[in-house]
Scaffold this motif. Structure first.
Motif, PDB file in Angstrom:
ATOM      1  N   ALA A  50     123.630   9.163 -85.069  1.00 32.07           N
ATOM      2  CA  ALA A  50     123.788   7.530 -84.951  1.00 32.07           C
ATOM      3  C   ALA A  50     124.437   7.072 -86.099  1.00 32.07           C
ATOM      4  O   ALA A  50     125.105   6.128 -85.768  1.00 32.07           O
ATOM      5  N   LEU A  51     123.971   7.289 -87.332  1.00 31.87           N
ATOM      6  CA  LEU A  51     124.638   6.721 -88.215  1.00 31.87           C
ATOM      7  C   LEU A  51     126.064   6.921 -88.501  1.00 31.87           C
ATOM      8  O   LEU A  51     126.543   5.937 -88.974  1.00 31.87           O
ATOM      9  N   LEU A  52     126.570   8.119 -88.378  1.00 35.74           N
ATOM     10  CA  LEU A  52     128.084   8.246 -88.404  1.00 35.74           C
ATOM     11  C   LEU A  52     128.574   7.471 -87.132  1.00 35.74           C
ATOM     12  O   LEU A  52     129.862   7.122 -87.554  1.00 35.74           O
ATOM     13  N   GLY A  53     128.157   7.469 -85.901  1.00 33.33           N
ATOM     14  CA  GLY A  53     128.697   6.678 -84.871  1.00 33.33           C
ATOM     15  C   GLY A  53     128.897   5.140 -85.312  1.00 33.33           C
ATOM     16  O   GLY A  53     129.892   4.500 -85.247  1.00 33.33           O
ATOM     17  N   THR A  54     127.770   4.589 -86.047  1.00 35.42           N
ATOM     18  CA  THR A  54     127.882   3.298 -86.503  1.00 35.42           C
ATOM     19  C   THR A  54     128.987   3.271 -87.783  1.00 35.42           C
ATOM     20  O   THR A  54     129.934   2.181 -87.762  1.00 35.42           O
ATOM     21  N   ILE A  97     134.792  10.405 -93.099  1.00 35.07           N
ATOM     22  CA  ILE A  97     135.840   9.701 -93.800  1.00 35.07           C
ATOM     23  C   ILE A  97     136.349   8.727 -92.813  1.00 35.07           C
ATOM     24  O   ILE A  97     136.745   9.269 -91.537  1.00 35.07           O
ATOM     25  N   GLN A  98     136.561   7.258 -92.955  1.00 39.65           N
ATOM     26  CA  GLN A  98     137.006   6.480 -91.798  1.00 39.65           C
ATOM     27  C   GLN A  98     138.125   5.731 -92.351  1.00 39.65           C
ATOM     28  O   GLN A  98     138.015   4.695 -93.043  1.00 39.65           O
ATOM     29  N   PRO A  99     139.443   5.955 -91.801  1.00 47.44           N
ATOM     30  CA  PRO A  99     140.402   4.879 -92.294  1.00 47.44           C
ATOM     31  C   PRO A  99     140.368   3.680 -91.264  1.00 47.44           C
ATOM     32  O   PRO A  99     139.926   3.680 -90.447  1.00 47.44           O
ATOM     33  N   GLY A 100     140.839   2.678 -91.786  1.00 48.12           N
ATOM     34  CA  GLY A 100     140.892   1.339 -91.233  1.00 48.12           C
ATOM     35  C   GLY A 100     141.820   0.384 -91.804  1.00 48.12           C
ATOM     36  O   GLY A 100     142.606   0.535 -92.826  1.00 48.12           O
ATOM     37  N   PRO A 101     142.117  -0.791 -91.209  1.00 45.88           N
ATOM     38  CA  PRO A 101     143.018  -1.823 -91.610  1.00 45.88           C
ATOM     39  C   PRO A 101     142.537  -2.542 -92.844  1.00 45.88           C
ATOM     40  O   PRO A 101     143.204  -3.318 -93.669  1.00 45.88           O
ATOM     41  N   HIS A 102     141.298  -2.191 -93.194  1.00 46.10           N
ATOM     42  CA  HIS A 102     140.711  -2.731 -94.532  1.00 46.10           C
ATOM     43  C   HIS A 102     140.601  -1.755 -95.662  1.00 46.10           C
ATOM     44  O   HIS A 102     139.731  -2.080 -96.600  1.00 46.10           O
ATOM     45  N   PRO A 123     146.818   7.842 -91.300  1.00 50.69           N
ATOM     46  CA  PRO A 123     145.735   8.476 -90.456  1.00 50.69           C
ATOM     47  C   PRO A 123     146.324   9.591 -90.009  1.00 50.69           C
ATOM     48  O   PRO A 123     145.506  10.533 -89.739  1.00 50.69           O
ATOM     49  N   GLY A 124     147.431   9.840 -89.710  1.00 51.89           N
ATOM     50  CA  GLY A 124     148.016  11.182 -88.953  1.00 51.89           C
ATOM     51  C   GLY A 124     148.308  12.281 -90.131  1.00 51.89           C
ATOM     52  O   GLY A 124     148.583  13.357 -89.749  1.00 51.89           O
ATOM     53  N   ALA A 125     148.185  11.726 -91.445  1.00 52.46           N
ATOM     54  CA  ALA A 125     148.738  12.936 -92.656  1.00 52.46           C
ATOM     55  C   ALA A 125     148.101  14.013 -92.453  1.00 52.46           C
ATOM     56  O   ALA A 125     147.000  13.964 -92.691  1.00 52.46           O
ATOM     57  N   GLY A 137     133.183   0.885 -90.132  1.00 52.81           N
ATOM     58  CA  GLY A 137     134.073   1.234 -91.095  1.00 52.81           C
ATOM     59  C   GLY A 137     135.402   0.833 -90.874  1.00 52.81           C
ATOM     60  O   GLY A 137     136.257   0.433 -91.963  1.00 52.81           O
ATOM     61  N   TYR A 138     135.589   0.979 -89.618  1.00 53.64           N
ATOM     62  CA  TYR A 138     137.075   0.654 -89.093  1.00 53.64           C
ATOM     63  C   TYR A 138     137.377  -0.943 -89.057  1.00 53.64           C
ATOM     64  O   TYR A 138     138.212  -1.359 -89.527  1.00 53.64           O
ATOM     65  N   HIS A 139     136.216  -1.541 -88.331  1.00 49.84           N
ATOM     66  CA  HIS A 139     136.279  -3.019 -88.049  1.00 49.84           C
ATOM     67  C   HIS A 139     135.975  -3.971 -89.029  1.00 49.84           C
ATOM     68  O   HIS A 139     136.585  -5.101 -89.305  1.00 49.84           O
ATOM     69  N   GLU A 140     134.998  -3.694 -90.010  1.00 48.19           N
ATOM     70  CA  GLU A 140     134.582  -4.820 -90.760  1.00 48.19           C
ATOM     71  C   GLU A 140     135.248  -4.635 -92.159  1.00 48.19           C
ATOM     72  O   GLU A 140     135.737  -3.684 -92.709  1.00 48.19           O
TER      73      GLU A 140
END
Length: 389
Positions: free
Chosen positions: A189-193, A162-167, A375-377, A198-201
């Protein structure tokens, strides 16, 4: 303290009783020798005592039984009249047997320590790939379990995150083709990408394109190294929980098992889409589309790898995931809770297959939390969201 840190083979109420079988054998041989005539001397059987200890006890316990066996042999043998003594040759047999048993115990314990070290490395690798997640993370409540087909390996090509982000919050669940460290490398490799994109795009389709590119780059790199696994691919489901609605999700399916929406009103299968696995996009002329599908606020999203749907029983019948989940939720709507749902599917698969898994198995359930967590919940407990396998 025994040589090497190891888990005793025989335990009662948390305490080791591995020392008991050799002791019982020792006492039994002594009693039998004293209660039989001179035509049936079995005191030399005492050489079996350190041999048994070498198989189930530590080095120092085995050495102690070796010395005790020699001393006991001398005392018991000298308790008979001279014409009944077993002799010096049997004494050497007992002494040599004890020495060899102690040596065998040293070798066994060292091998056990090596195996434990390898398992620790595998566990560290697993925790690196499947990082611990708070049970409530970025407004989502989740639970997941990973079962390795090889119970000693503890690691494979299944992955989720799970990746939270501004979008918005994004979820990725997938399965790399093949097994072994090569599959783990591809999953990492896939998880790193995913964690970066997932955060920036902003656009989920861009995240999907980044994943496809990463898979192709990884394949190119492994092929350049001359490895035979340069044609790997990965099935996956990429999910976005948009911030502008709580009644729908965005889904891109890369040839993976279709997700299930589980709620008080039953179970429904979300559209699987027509996408091909990551790394094979050029064969289909492009990536799978991102679809917005309805998901009620009280519904839980259930995602599994093919280790669940392809689990077989003795006669060869596949595990009926939809039927089993629907039956459980109908009997108790509370089983749509992520933790209870994952536990139910896990237990059902293991019961159906008799505990013999043919493939690595991942079960992941996620839903919107009742209260929006940042994100800290839930950060005070990073292990509750992942059930023990």
């Amino acid at each position: 303290m025994e040589y090497g840190r190891r888990r005793p083979l025989l335990r009662v109420r948390g305490r080791s009783i591995a020392w008991l079988p050799p002791l019982l054998l020792l006492v039994g041989i002594i009693l039998l020798d004293f209660n039989t005539g001179e035509q049936f001397r079995i005191i030399t059987w005492i050489v079996l005592v350190p041999g048994i200890a070498a198989a189930i006890c530590g080095v120092w316990t085995t050495a102690a039984y070796s010395v005790l066996s020699v001393v006991t042999y001398v005392l018991v043998d000298n308790a008979w009249p001279d014409q009944y003594q077993a002799g010096f040759g049997d004494f050497l047999l007992v002494a040599l047997g004890g020495a060899l048993a102690t040596l065998a115990s040293v070798v066994r314990v060292r091998q056990e320590r090596q195996v434990l070290h390898i398992r620790d490395i595998a566990e560290t690798t697993r925790r690196t790939v499947l990082r611990p997640l708070p049970p409530r993370w970025a407004g989502l409540e989740h639970a997941g379990v990973y079962l390795a087909a090889d119970v000693d390996a503890r690691v494979g090509g299944d992955f989720y995150d799970i990746q939270p982000g501004p979008h918005g919050t994004r979820v990725l669940v997938g399965d790399v083709q093949g097994k072994g460290l090569g599959a783990v490398e591809a999953a990492a490799a896939l998880l790193g990408t995913f964690r970066e994109a997932g955060y920036h795009e902003k656009d989920l389709a861009t995240v999907a394109a980044r994943l496809e590119t990463r898979m192709l780059r990884h394949r190119s790199h492994t092929a350049a190294l001359g490895r035979a696994d340069g044609d790997r691919f990965a099935t996956a489901v990429l999910i976005g929980f948009p911030e502008d609605t709580v009644e729908a999700i965005d889904v891109a399916n890369f040839g993976h098992e279709p997700p299930l929406a589980v709620g008080p009103r039953g179970v429904r299968e979300l559209p699987s889409g027509d996408g091909v696995p990551l790394g094979l996009g050029e064969l289909a002329g492009g990536l799978p589309p991102v679809r917005r599908v309805p998901l009620a606020a009280d519904e839980t999203l259930l995602l599994v790898t093919d280790g669940v749907t392809e689990a077989r029983d003795g006669p060869g019948e596949f595990f009926q995931l939809v039927r089993e989940v629907a039956r459980a939720v109908h009997a108790d709507p509370g089983r749509a809770d992520p933790r209870r749902l994952v536990r139910r599917v896990r237990d059902g698969v293991l019961r159906h297959s008799g505990g013999r898994l043919e493939d690595d198995t991942t079960i992941f359930a996620v839903r919107r939390a009742d209260t929006g967590g940042g994100p800290g919940a839930g950060g005070e407990d990073h292990e509750q969201g992942r059930l023990r396998s």
